[in-house]
Design a protein around this motif. Structure first.
Motif, PDB file in Angstrom:
ATOM      1  N   ASP A 156      40.527 -20.929 -67.590  1.00  0.00           N
ATOM      2  CA  ASP A 156      41.469 -19.954 -68.137  1.00  0.00           C
ATOM      3  C   ASP A 156      41.529 -20.095 -69.645  1.00  0.00           C
ATOM      4  O   ASP A 156      41.387 -21.200 -70.182  1.00  0.00           O
ATOM      5  CB  ASP A 156      42.860 -20.151 -67.539  1.00  0.00           C
ATOM      6  N   ALA A 157      41.745 -18.968 -70.325  1.00  0.00           N
ATOM      7  CA  ALA A 157      41.774 -19.003 -71.793  1.00  0.00           C
ATOM      8  C   ALA A 157      42.801 -18.013 -72.322  1.00  0.00           C
ATOM      9  O   ALA A 157      42.978 -16.923 -71.769  1.00  0.00           O
ATOM     10  CB  ALA A 157      40.393 -18.673 -72.358  1.00  0.00           C
ATOM     11  N   ASP A 158      43.478 -18.416 -73.392  1.00  0.00           N
ATOM     12  CA  ASP A 158      44.418 -17.547 -74.089  1.00  0.00           C
ATOM     13  C   ASP A 158      43.655 -16.806 -75.180  1.00  0.00           C
ATOM     14  O   ASP A 158      43.079 -17.422 -76.079  1.00  0.00           O
ATOM     15  CB  ASP A 158      45.547 -18.396 -74.696  1.00  0.00           C
ATOM     16  N   LYS A 159      43.650 -15.468 -75.123  1.00  0.00           N
ATOM     17  CA  LYS A 159      42.905 -14.654 -76.077  1.00  0.00           C
ATOM     18  C   LYS A 159      43.770 -14.097 -77.199  1.00  0.00           C
ATOM     19  O   LYS A 159      43.295 -13.329 -78.040  1.00  0.00           O
ATOM     20  CB  LYS A 159      42.223 -13.489 -75.338  1.00  0.00           C
ATOM     21  N   GLY A 160      45.053 -14.520 -77.250  1.00  0.00           N
ATOM     22  CA  GLY A 160      45.943 -14.054 -78.306  1.00  0.00           C
ATOM     23  C   GLY A 160      46.592 -12.730 -77.964  1.00  0.00           C
ATOM     24  O   GLY A 160      46.099 -11.962 -77.125  1.00  0.00           O
ATOM     25  N   ALA A 161      47.706 -12.453 -78.610  1.00  0.00           N
ATOM     26  CA  ALA A 161      48.464 -11.208 -78.415  1.00  0.00           C
ATOM     27  C   ALA A 161      48.846 -11.003 -76.953  1.00  0.00           C
ATOM     28  O   ALA A 161      48.917  -9.861 -76.471  1.00  0.00           O
ATOM     29  CB  ALA A 161      47.662 -10.008 -78.933  1.00  0.00           C
ATOM     30  N   GLY A 162      49.070 -12.093 -76.232  1.00  0.00           N
ATOM     31  CA  GLY A 162      49.492 -12.001 -74.844  1.00  0.00           C
ATOM     32  C   GLY A 162      48.375 -11.785 -73.848  1.00  0.00           C
ATOM     33  O   GLY A 162      48.622 -11.703 -72.644  1.00  0.00           O
ATOM     34  N   ALA A 173      53.733 -19.841 -70.300  1.00  0.00           N
ATOM     35  CA  ALA A 173      53.857 -18.570 -69.596  1.00  0.00           C
ATOM     36  C   ALA A 173      52.683 -18.407 -68.637  1.00  0.00           C
ATOM     37  O   ALA A 173      51.537 -18.547 -69.025  1.00  0.00           O
ATOM     38  CB  ALA A 173      53.879 -17.413 -70.595  1.00  0.00           C
ATOM     39  N   GLY A 174      52.985 -18.140 -67.380  1.00  0.00           N
ATOM     40  CA  GLY A 174      51.925 -17.974 -66.393  1.00  0.00           C
ATOM     41  C   GLY A 174      51.543 -19.246 -65.675  1.00  0.00           C
ATOM     42  O   GLY A 174      50.685 -19.231 -64.797  1.00  0.00           O
ATOM     43  N   GLY A 175      52.142 -20.375 -66.059  1.00  0.00           N
ATOM     44  CA  GLY A 175      51.901 -21.614 -65.342  1.00  0.00           C
ATOM     45  C   GLY A 175      50.696 -22.379 -65.827  1.00  0.00           C
ATOM     46  O   GLY A 175      50.248 -22.241 -66.963  1.00  0.00           O
ATOM     47  N   MET A 176      50.117 -23.216 -64.946  1.00  0.00           N
ATOM     48  CA  MET A 176      49.038 -24.127 -65.322  1.00  0.00           C
ATOM     49  C   MET A 176      47.732 -23.378 -65.577  1.00  0.00           C
ATOM     50  O   MET A 176      47.434 -22.382 -64.930  1.00  0.00           O
ATOM     51  CB  MET A 176      48.826 -25.163 -64.214  1.00  0.00           C
ATOM     52  N   GLU A 177      46.949 -23.884 -66.522  1.00  0.00           N
ATOM     53  CA  GLU A 177      45.616 -23.358 -66.761  1.00  0.00           C
ATOM     54  C   GLU A 177      44.650 -23.945 -65.724  1.00  0.00           C
ATOM     55  O   GLU A 177      44.601 -25.154 -65.527  1.00  0.00           O
ATOM     56  CB  GLU A 177      45.135 -23.712 -68.167  1.00  0.00           C
ATOM     57  N   THR A 178      43.884 -23.076 -65.082  1.00  0.00           N
ATOM     58  CA  THR A 178      42.935 -23.500 -64.063  1.00  0.00           C
ATOM     59  C   THR A 178      41.551 -23.677 -64.662  1.00  0.00           C
ATOM     60  O   THR A 178      41.116 -22.895 -65.502  1.00  0.00           O
ATOM     61  CB  THR A 178      42.878 -22.457 -62.930  1.00  0.00           C
ATOM     62  N   GLU A 179      40.866 -24.722 -64.219  1.00  0.00           N
ATOM     63  CA  GLU A 179      39.467 -24.916 -64.564  1.00  0.00           C
ATOM     64  C   GLU A 179      38.661 -25.005 -63.267  1.00  0.00           C
ATOM     65  O   GLU A 179      39.135 -25.535 -62.268  1.00  0.00           O
ATOM     66  CB  GLU A 179      39.263 -26.193 -65.384  1.00  0.00           C
ATOM     67  N   ILE A 180      37.448 -24.493 -63.294  1.00  0.00           N
ATOM     68  CA  ILE A 180      36.540 -24.577 -62.160  1.00  0.00           C
ATOM     69  C   ILE A 180      35.347 -25.420 -62.583  1.00  0.00           C
ATOM     70  O   ILE A 180      34.677 -25.113 -63.569  1.00  0.00           O
ATOM     71  CB  ILE A 180      36.092 -23.180 -61.697  1.00  0.00           C
ATOM     72  N   HIS A 181      35.120 -26.518 -61.857  1.00  0.00           N
ATOM     73  CA  HIS A 181      34.069 -27.470 -62.207  1.00  0.00           C
ATOM     74  C   HIS A 181      33.052 -27.571 -61.087  1.00  0.00           C
ATOM     75  O   HIS A 181      33.390 -27.407 -59.898  1.00  0.00           O
ATOM     76  CB  HIS A 181      34.658 -28.859 -62.457  1.00  0.00           C
ATOM     77  N   LEU A 182      31.815 -27.881 -61.448  1.00  0.00           N
ATOM     78  CA  LEU A 182      30.768 -28.189 -60.497  1.00  0.00           C
ATOM     79  C   LEU A 182      30.386 -29.651 -60.681  1.00  0.00           C
ATOM     80  O   LEU A 182      29.851 -30.042 -61.720  1.00  0.00           O
ATOM     81  CB  LEU A 182      29.546 -27.287 -60.712  1.00  0.00           C
ATOM     82  N   LEU A 183      30.708 -30.465 -59.682  1.00  0.00           N
ATOM     83  CA  LEU A 183      30.406 -31.895 -59.722  1.00  0.00           C
ATOM     84  C   LEU A 183      29.106 -32.158 -58.961  1.00  0.00           C
ATOM     85  O   LEU A 183      28.891 -31.617 -57.873  1.00  0.00           O
ATOM     86  CB  LEU A 183      31.527 -32.713 -59.080  1.00  0.00           C
ATOM     87  N   LEU A 230      32.804 -16.184 -57.980  1.00  0.00           N
ATOM     88  CA  LEU A 230      34.008 -16.392 -58.767  1.00  0.00           C
ATOM     89  C   LEU A 230      34.545 -15.032 -59.205  1.00  0.00           C
ATOM     90  O   LEU A 230      33.779 -14.067 -59.330  1.00  0.00           O
ATOM     91  CB  LEU A 230      33.723 -17.245 -60.009  1.00  0.00           C
ATOM     92  N   SER A 231      35.827 -14.954 -59.431  1.00  0.00           N
ATOM     93  CA  SER A 231      36.420 -13.732 -59.973  1.00  0.00           C
ATOM     94  C   SER A 231      37.081 -14.053 -61.305  1.00  0.00           C
ATOM     95  O   SER A 231      37.635 -15.142 -61.503  1.00  0.00           O
ATOM     96  CB  SER A 231      37.443 -13.131 -59.005  1.00  0.00           C
ATOM     97  N   GLU A 232      36.996 -13.098 -62.222  1.00  0.00           N
ATOM     98  CA  GLU A 232      37.604 -13.245 -63.550  1.00  0.00           C
ATOM     99  C   GLU A 232      38.489 -12.034 -63.821  1.00  0.00           C
ATOM    100  O   GLU A 232      38.074 -10.891 -63.594  1.00  0.00           O
ATOM    101  CB  GLU A 232      36.521 -13.359 -64.622  1.00  0.00           C
ATOM    102  N   ARG A 233      39.712 -12.293 -64.261  1.00  0.00           N
ATOM    103  CA  ARG A 233      40.642 -11.207 -64.612  1.00  0.00           C
ATOM    104  C   ARG A 233      41.084 -11.356 -66.057  1.00  0.00           C
ATOM    105  O   ARG A 233      41.357 -12.466 -66.517  1.00  0.00           O
ATOM    106  CB  ARG A 233      41.883 -11.232 -63.728  1.00  0.00           C
ATOM    107  N   THR A 234      41.176 -10.231 -66.767  1.00  0.00           N
ATOM    108  CA  THR A 234      41.816 -10.201 -68.080  1.00  0.00           C
ATOM    109  C   THR A 234      43.186  -9.566 -67.881  1.00  0.00           C
ATOM    110  O   THR A 234      43.285  -8.448 -67.344  1.00  0.00           O
ATOM    111  CB  THR A 234      40.997  -9.376 -69.087  1.00  0.00           C
TER     112      THR A 234
END
Length: 412
Positions: A225-231, A197-207, A254-258
């Motif tokens: 991206d992380a699944d925190k449970g209960a949707g 649900a919601g498609g691919m999990e994104t990761e942000i890396h610094l090489l 960077l931006s972070e959304r819950t």
């Protein structure tokens, strides 16, 4: 042989010429939109260009570029000019690099992959191997090209991603140089998103790329991206990098959304944002630091980078409030208020970007559009203008209302 090539070239030339004539004839009566100066130095806006789609009397949409010198419709361009779409044309940085370092620029296609200062040039772009049909994943490497402007030394190699991990995608978002090492900010996914649900999990890396040893020295996961449970899910994205595609800067945003993920009555995936924040990434340390909320309506707040400065913009009460904070020292900058001529309206939007020491703003309210160029150092508008077209007020509104502005930037 010369006669043979001439016999091929002549029909192409004739066809292009005829096509140019008929296209030009059909486009002669198109209205002339332009950016009109209201106050300030017109030279400040001489390189500004708005790109838009607009519907005119024939009921069809036309693609048009608008500047202080008028309109440039796609229909008015010659057949050959329409074929020649150089990706650097709308980036002053890349046009300058192409002029000064033509050999280095040859074959480069990713506008996000460049870095340039007075000592070095650097380019990086992700390369995918053949995709595995069973897993739908690919092995990736990073194509690196560097040039030492002091010695003239040139380096080219493919940096192999660490381990045997394969990816759905990998994209180089920003390139910087710190202490002689290349820092690449990349987004990637290690799964295909199938069944998720919601498609691919994104990761942000610094090489970190060692140019002398021609390889990736470290791969640090900055956020994922992380699944925190209960949707509930945490989702990350790159919010902003330094102004100008080749600009030196030791920071990124960077931006972070819950979000609360679910499905509607038709079974369609939905997301409801529960909270969000912007974070500063220090390339040197790899540390993420949340930016404190400004208070008031956060939807009217924008944050951008200008080298080592964090620029905060708030829109309220008929004005644009501007502040530039120094990220290295943490010093809070002075606050400036820039008046807006247009406010309110059922349909309003604001596009903005920073280049050099200037903030460029396009404020659109209903059919009207105002342009501001603001000096970041003192908050004063060095130029104000408006989007206009010839004709009566009623005719102007008729032509401007259906216009969709999809790009606001500087031309070469």
């Amino acid at each position: 042989m010369r006669r043979y090539w001439f016999s091929i070239a002549l029909p192409v030339f004739v066809a292009a010429s005829i096509g140019t004539y008929y296209v030009g004839a059909a486009a002669r009566d198109l209205p002339e939109f332009r950016i009109q100066t209201v106050s300030g130095d017109p030279k400040e806006a001489s390189q500004l260009v708005l790109k838009a789609d607009t519907r005119i009397d024939d009921g069809m949409y036309h693609r048009v570029e608008i500047g202080t010198n008028g309109s440039h419709y796609n229909e008015r361009r010659s057949f050959l000019a329409q074929l020649n779409n150089d990706f650097t044309d709308n980036s002053p940085d890349l046009v300058r690099l192409k002029k000064d370092h033509r050999g280095f620029m040859r074959g480069k296609i990713s506008t996000n992959g460049f870095y340039a200062d007075d000592k070095a040039l650097l380019y990086a772009d992700a390369k995918a191997a053949e995709r595995n049909p069973a897993s739908n994943l690919s092995a990736y490497s990073i194509a690196i090209a560097a040039q030492d402007l002091t010695t003239g030394k040139k380096t080219r190699f493919d940096a192999i991603m660490p381990g045997k991990q394969k990816y759905s995608y990998l994209y180089v978002y920003d390139v910087q140089m710190l202490d002689g090492q290349a820092k690449l900010l990349v987004t990637l996914s290690k799964d295909t998103g199938l069944g998720r649900a919601g498609g691919m999990e994104t990761e942000i890396h610094l090489l970190t790329v060692d140019l002398d040893k021609e390889g990736i020295a470290s791969d640090e996961t900055i956020a994922k991206d992380a699944d925190k449970g209960a949707g509930k899910q945490e989702k990350y994205a790159i919010h902003d990098t330094s102004a100008g595609v080749a600009s030196p800067s030791p920071y990124a945003l960077l931006s972070e959304r819950t979000v609360q993920a679910g499905k509607d009555k038709d079974g369609t995936y939905t997301e409801k944002t529960l909270g969000s924040q912007v974070l500063v990434l220090d390339y040197k340390t790899g540390k993420l630091t949340p930016i404190p909320a400004e208070g008031g309506e956060e939807a009217n707040t924008a944050r951008m980078l200008a080298g080592g400065k964090l620029v905060t913009l708030k829109t309220a009460g008929g004005k644009l409030t501007l502040r530039s904070d120094d990220l290295a020292s943490g010093a809070r900058g002075e606050t400036f208020d820039v008046p807006l001529a247009l406010t309110g309206g059922a349909a309003s939007s604001m596009q903005r970007f920073i280049y050099g020491d200037r903030l460029y703003v396009l404020n659109r309210v209903n059919a009207d559009g105002e342009i501001l160029i603001v000096n970041l150092a003192d908050g004063k508008a060095s130029y104000t203008g408006k989007l206009t077209v010839d004709g009566s007020p009623e005719r102007q509104r008729e032509l401007l209302e259906p216009m969709t502005l999809y790009s606001f930037g500087l031309k070469s």
